[in-house]
Design a protein around this motif. Structure first.
Motif, PDB file in Angstrom:
ATOM      1  N   ASP A 323       0.514  -0.763  -0.051  1.00 30.99           N
ATOM      2  CA  ASP A 323       0.035  -0.191   0.028  1.00 30.99           C
ATOM      3  C   ASP A 323       1.219   1.505  -0.016  1.00 30.99           C
ATOM      4  O   ASP A 323       0.432   2.897  -0.770  1.00 30.99           O
ATOM      5  CB  ASP A 323      -1.178   0.093   1.355  1.00 30.99           C
ATOM      6  CG  ASP A 323      -2.094  -0.969   1.051  1.00 30.99           C
ATOM      7  OD1 ASP A 323      -2.395  -1.216  -0.259  1.00 30.99           O
ATOM      8  OD2 ASP A 323      -2.506  -1.135   2.032  1.00 30.99           O
ATOM      9  N   ASP A 324       2.271   1.171   0.492  1.00 35.64           N
ATOM     10  CA  ASP A 324       2.604   2.443   0.831  1.00 35.64           C
ATOM     11  C   ASP A 324       4.037   2.661  -0.075  1.00 35.64           C
ATOM     12  O   ASP A 324       4.849   3.136   0.518  1.00 35.64           O
ATOM     13  CB  ASP A 324       3.186   2.010   2.429  1.00 35.64           C
ATOM     14  CG  ASP A 324       4.324   1.892   2.646  1.00 35.64           C
ATOM     15  OD1 ASP A 324       4.201   0.241   1.552  1.00 35.64           O
ATOM     16  OD2 ASP A 324       4.937   1.056   3.552  1.00 35.64           O
ATOM     17  N   SER A 325       3.920   2.226  -1.340  1.00 33.08           N
ATOM     18  CA  SER A 325       4.808   1.794  -2.696  1.00 33.08           C
ATOM     19  C   SER A 325       4.706   3.350  -2.917  1.00 33.08           C
ATOM     20  O   SER A 325       3.440   4.350  -3.152  1.00 33.08           O
ATOM     21  CB  SER A 325       4.317   0.877  -3.403  1.00 33.08           C
ATOM     22  OG  SER A 325       4.675  -0.171  -3.146  1.00 33.08           O
ATOM     23  N   ARG A 353      -2.883  -3.252  -4.960  1.00 33.69           N
ATOM     24  CA  ARG A 353      -2.275  -3.038  -4.589  1.00 33.69           C
ATOM     25  C   ARG A 353      -2.483  -4.338  -2.730  1.00 33.69           C
ATOM     26  O   ARG A 353      -4.271  -4.377  -2.640  1.00 33.69           O
ATOM     27  CB  ARG A 353      -2.332  -1.516  -3.145  1.00 33.69           C
ATOM     28  CG  ARG A 353      -1.506  -1.219  -4.757  1.00 33.69           C
ATOM     29  CD  ARG A 353      -1.126   0.207  -3.937  1.00 33.69           C
ATOM     30  NE  ARG A 353      -0.282   1.545  -5.348  1.00 33.69           N
ATOM     31  CZ  ARG A 353       0.385   2.073  -4.819  1.00 33.69           C
ATOM     32  NH1 ARG A 353       1.059   2.273  -3.835  1.00 33.69           N
ATOM     33  NH2 ARG A 353       1.458   2.756  -5.805  1.00 33.69           N
ATOM     34  N   GLY A 368       7.406  -4.018  -2.265  1.00 28.06           N
ATOM     35  CA  GLY A 368       6.957  -2.815  -1.628  1.00 28.06           C
ATOM     36  C   GLY A 368       8.789  -2.307  -0.808  1.00 28.06           C
ATOM     37  O   GLY A 368       9.570  -2.623  -1.477  1.00 28.06           O
ATOM     38  N   THR A 370      10.408  -0.116   2.368  1.00 27.69           N
ATOM     39  CA  THR A 370      10.214  -0.401   3.526  1.00 27.69           C
ATOM     40  C   THR A 370      11.861   0.290   4.184  1.00 27.69           C
ATOM     41  O   THR A 370      12.426   0.279   3.515  1.00 27.69           O
ATOM     42  CB  THR A 370      10.105  -1.645   4.545  1.00 27.69           C
ATOM     43  OG1 THR A 370       9.780  -1.550   6.248  1.00 27.69           O
ATOM     44  CG2 THR A 370      10.931  -2.322   4.419  1.00 27.69           C
ATOM     45  N   ARG A 402      13.620   2.327   1.089  1.00 29.78           N
ATOM     46  CA  ARG A 402      13.063   3.850   1.698  1.00 29.78           C
ATOM     47  C   ARG A 402      13.895   4.789   2.105  1.00 29.78           C
ATOM     48  O   ARG A 402      15.181   4.560   1.980  1.00 29.78           O
ATOM     49  CB  ARG A 402      12.225   3.579   2.349  1.00 29.78           C
ATOM     50  CG  ARG A 402      11.345   4.730   2.596  1.00 29.78           C
ATOM     51  CD  ARG A 402      10.073   5.410   3.650  1.00 29.78           C
ATOM     52  NE  ARG A 402       9.009   3.523   3.858  1.00 29.78           N
ATOM     53  CZ  ARG A 402       8.907   3.754   4.516  1.00 29.78           C
ATOM     54  NH1 ARG A 402       9.335   3.182   5.356  1.00 29.78           N
ATOM     55  NH2 ARG A 402       7.651   2.382   4.177  1.00 29.78           N
TER      56      ARG A 402
END
Length: 466
Positions: A323-325, A353, A368, A370, A402
């Protein structure tokens, strides 16, 4: 780049063997050739590209028309694609070439073109005259370039060992044939009056009948793939495999913005007649195929019964994004899966997602971003299970670091090569000790799977049977 494989033997816990895959509905996937294969700069116009076309063979060279308002693109199978005011005069796309096409040149009238194959064969179309070839010679190395004379009454061929072969009214002014050169020649460019310059893959330039303007070793983050001359012949541009362009002499500093998809590299460079514009061309992505002869160092995460543990190759696999890509991740990751589909024959569908902490459905690869250790760019955790066909991959989770500052592309400064490396783990490849391979234990320069990596992927592929 860490990887882990968890082999769950379902019979030990009394569970039934999983025989099917839980695949999410397919969404529209990014085309493997979705990004343009052409980037203009300066006075060069955008006349189109092969983006979205199903290429049977990757692109290898470009030739511009005499007006500067169009160009031809050449594929390795001899297919020719025309854009702008370039007219089609024929190709060998429907023939089985003995050796792949390597280089192309247009006539001054724009009504014809030559191209040369690696075995020295020369093919002529339109008003391009045939003056002989090197196909009957015992070449030490393949031909990589063709350069017509100013009259069109002859041409030079250059091989990767620096040997130069003359035909028609092309005069011999020197070569590197018979010399021990440190790196292979990748192209040649003319100088008015009959001279030429050769360039090798690291940027060394060798001048014959032309002034020496100095080499450009180390100017590219990747390899040099082509060279083009300024109109005066007192300058030149070098094309890097990453899409960057470097100028020397009176060649203006032009910077085409070629965005490469997974598996692409910049391969061709052409100039406008005024010398104030350039086109840089990417190779595009060819349709699925397998090279049975390729070999090199590779390793597998797990082996069972003498065969690597892999995904069930004749069933579709789902890929998902956490989801947080970041923005742009869907295109980047979609291109990677499209590219792997071509390399392996596996079928991937986009499942949308999903939360990064959600349980992984069978038959899914999730990607993803992270927080990882400061020295770590990515990691993959793969799980396997028993099926009626033996152990098979069950699911895989890829985590990319990330906030690394890496661009969302496939250049040497992008996250794309890291993604491909981790996807190699997700498919079943392990690390190797060879820094020339993408599956090397640390980031070492390759942006694509090399010979050993591809040999391993072949054994994990659908081309190897179900």
């Amino acid at each position: 780049m860490r990887r882990a494989l968890l082999l769950a033997l379902l019979t030990l816990c009394g569970c039934a063997a999983v025989t099917g895959l839980e695949v999410r509905p397919a969404f529209a996937a990014t085309s493997p050739a979705g990004r343009p294969t052409m980037a203009p700069s300066g006075t060069a116009g955008d006349h189109g590209s092969t983006a979205g076309l199903p290429l049977a063979s990757a692109l290898v060279d470009i030739a511009a028309t005499s007006t500067g308002r169009g160009y031809w693109l050449l594929a390795g199978d001899g297919g020719v694609f025309t854009f702008g005011d370039a007219t089609y005069h024929g190709s060998t796309g429907d023939l089985a070439l003995v050796s792949p096409a390597r280089a192309m040149a247009a006539t001054r009238s724009g009504q014809g073109y030559w191209f040369a194959a690696g075995d020295g064969g020369v093919f002529t179309f339109g008003d391009a005259g045939y003056h002989g070839s090197a196909a009957e010679l015992a070449l030490n190395k393949p031909v990589v370039g063709i350069l017509p004379t100013e009259t069109g009454g002859g041409y030079w061929l250059v091989a990767s060992d620096g040997g130069v072969f003359t035909f028609g009214d092309a005069g011999f002014v020197g070569s590197l044939g018979g010399q021990a050169i440190p790196d292979p020649i990748v192209g040649l460019a003319p100088r008015p009056g009959g001279g030429y310059r050769l360039v090798d893959r690291v940027g060394r330039v060798y001048a014959f009948g032309a002034s020496y303007l100095g080499g450009m070793q180390g100017a590219c983050r990747g390899e040099v793939t082509d060279i083009a001359s300024s109109p005066s012949g007192e300058g030149y541009w070098l094309l890097c495999s990453t899409g960057d362009v470097r100028a020397r002499g009176d060649a203006p500093d032009l910077r085409p913005r070629l965005q490469l998809s997974a598996g692409q590299r910049a391969v061709g460079l052409a100039t406008t007649p005024d010398g104030q514009g350039l086109w840089a061309m990417g190779s595009g992505v060819a349709l699925a195929h397998v090279d049975e002869t390729i070999s090199g160092p590779h390793a597998f995460l797990a082996v069972s019964g003498g065969a690597p543990v892999r995904w069930s190759p004749c069933l579709p696999l789902s890929w998902a994004l956490a989801d947080d890509s970041p923005d742009g991740a869907e295109q980047l990751v979609g291109e990677a899966f499209d590219y792997l589909a071509g390399r392996t024959g596996l079928r991937f569908v986009f499942g949308g997602r999903m939360p990064a902490a959600a349980p992984m459905p069978v038959g899914t690869i999730r990607v993803g971003w992270t927080d990882l250790a400061p020295t770590q760019l990515g990691m993959a955790t793969s799980r396997a299970h028993l099926t009626p066909w033996g152990p098979r991959m069950r699911s895989s989770d890829i985590a990319l670091a990330r906030d690394t500052g890496l661009a969302l592309d496939y250049s040497t400064s992008g996250v794309g090569p890291v993604l491909l490396h981790e996807l190699g783990h997700a498919l079943g490849l392990d690390h190797v000790d060879d820094p020339s391979q993408l599956m090397y234990t640390a980031r070492s320069g390759p942006t694509d799977f090399n010979a050993g990596d591809r040999a391993g992927l072949r054994q994990l592929s659908a081309f190897n049977g179900c």
